[in-house]
Scaffold this active site. Sequence first.
Site, PDB file in Angstrom:
ATOM      1  N   ASP A   8     -16.178 -29.285   7.032  1.00  0.00           N
ATOM      2  CA  ASP A   8     -16.335 -30.110   7.910  1.00  0.00           C
ATOM      3  C   ASP A   8     -17.702 -31.204   7.435  1.00  0.00           C
ATOM      4  O   ASP A   8     -18.569 -30.804   7.382  1.00  0.00           O
ATOM      5  CB  ASP A   8     -16.969 -29.157   8.993  1.00  0.00           C
ATOM      6  CG  ASP A   8     -17.476 -29.965  10.569  1.00  0.00           C
ATOM      7  OD1 ASP A   8     -16.656 -30.828  10.679  1.00  0.00           O
ATOM      8  OD2 ASP A   8     -18.373 -29.707  11.101  1.00  0.00           O
ATOM      9  N   GLU A  67     -11.622 -32.158   7.637  1.00  0.00           N
ATOM     10  CA  GLU A  67     -11.462 -32.696   9.153  1.00  0.00           C
ATOM     11  C   GLU A  67     -11.047 -34.275   8.847  1.00  0.00           C
ATOM     12  O   GLU A  67     -11.914 -34.702   8.174  1.00  0.00           O
ATOM     13  CB  GLU A  67     -12.335 -32.466   9.920  1.00  0.00           C
ATOM     14  CG  GLU A  67     -12.604 -32.874  11.446  1.00  0.00           C
ATOM     15  CD  GLU A  67     -13.563 -32.306  12.337  1.00  0.00           C
ATOM     16  OE1 GLU A  67     -13.212 -31.362  13.019  1.00  0.00           O
ATOM     17  OE2 GLU A  67     -14.617 -33.032  12.252  1.00  0.00           O
ATOM     18  N   ASP A 139     -21.378 -25.427  12.056  1.00  0.00           N
ATOM     19  CA  ASP A 139     -20.683 -26.256  11.050  1.00  0.00           C
ATOM     20  C   ASP A 139     -19.920 -25.671  10.223  1.00  0.00           C
ATOM     21  O   ASP A 139     -18.721 -25.977   9.779  1.00  0.00           O
ATOM     22  CB  ASP A 139     -21.685 -27.327  10.338  1.00  0.00           C
ATOM     23  CG  ASP A 139     -22.349 -28.344  11.375  1.00  0.00           C
ATOM     24  OD1 ASP A 139     -21.223 -29.278  11.562  1.00  0.00           O
ATOM     25  OD2 ASP A 139     -23.486 -27.981  11.748  1.00  0.00           O
TER      26      ASP A 139
END
EC number: 3.1.21.10
Length: 173
Positions: A8, A67, A139
Amino acid sequence: MSVILGIDPGSRLTGYGVIRFCGRQFQYLGSGCIRLPETDLPSRLKIIFDGVSELVKQFEPDELAVERVFMGRNADSALKLGQARGAAIVAALNGGLTVSEYSPTQVKQAVVGTGGAKKEQVQHMVKHLLKLPGTPQADAADALAIAITHANMQRGLVAMSGKATARVGGRYR
């Protein structure tokens, strides 16, 4: 069996999560965050690159799931996010990993069941799916969710390809 490193990306904090996926089973291997100091962007990008490179050496994953950048209201933030992604992707490619990308909506849909899920819902489902004793940091949970999404997508593709090749004369064998 596949070991998946989920990332991420962020220009201030980059979450990571590592899972082993075999059949239908997930095994948690590790997670955390690469915390970036208040310094210039090129220095932070190097820290991301070095951090992901170290994770590749430590966990020896087969694949990276990251991502995909989404365009928000702030173009400058999106550009920084894209550069952070790039640093992580290059580190993974240097380590011989294949790279797959997933949008935030795809990740939420795959893990929670709705593309509009909140961070707390993602954290809860990651904890449940991986049978973790505690709730991971947001996260790190997002990175684990990205890895889970990739595993589920791969399982779906394998299932579809098996059905497609097994079909003979209108019947399945």
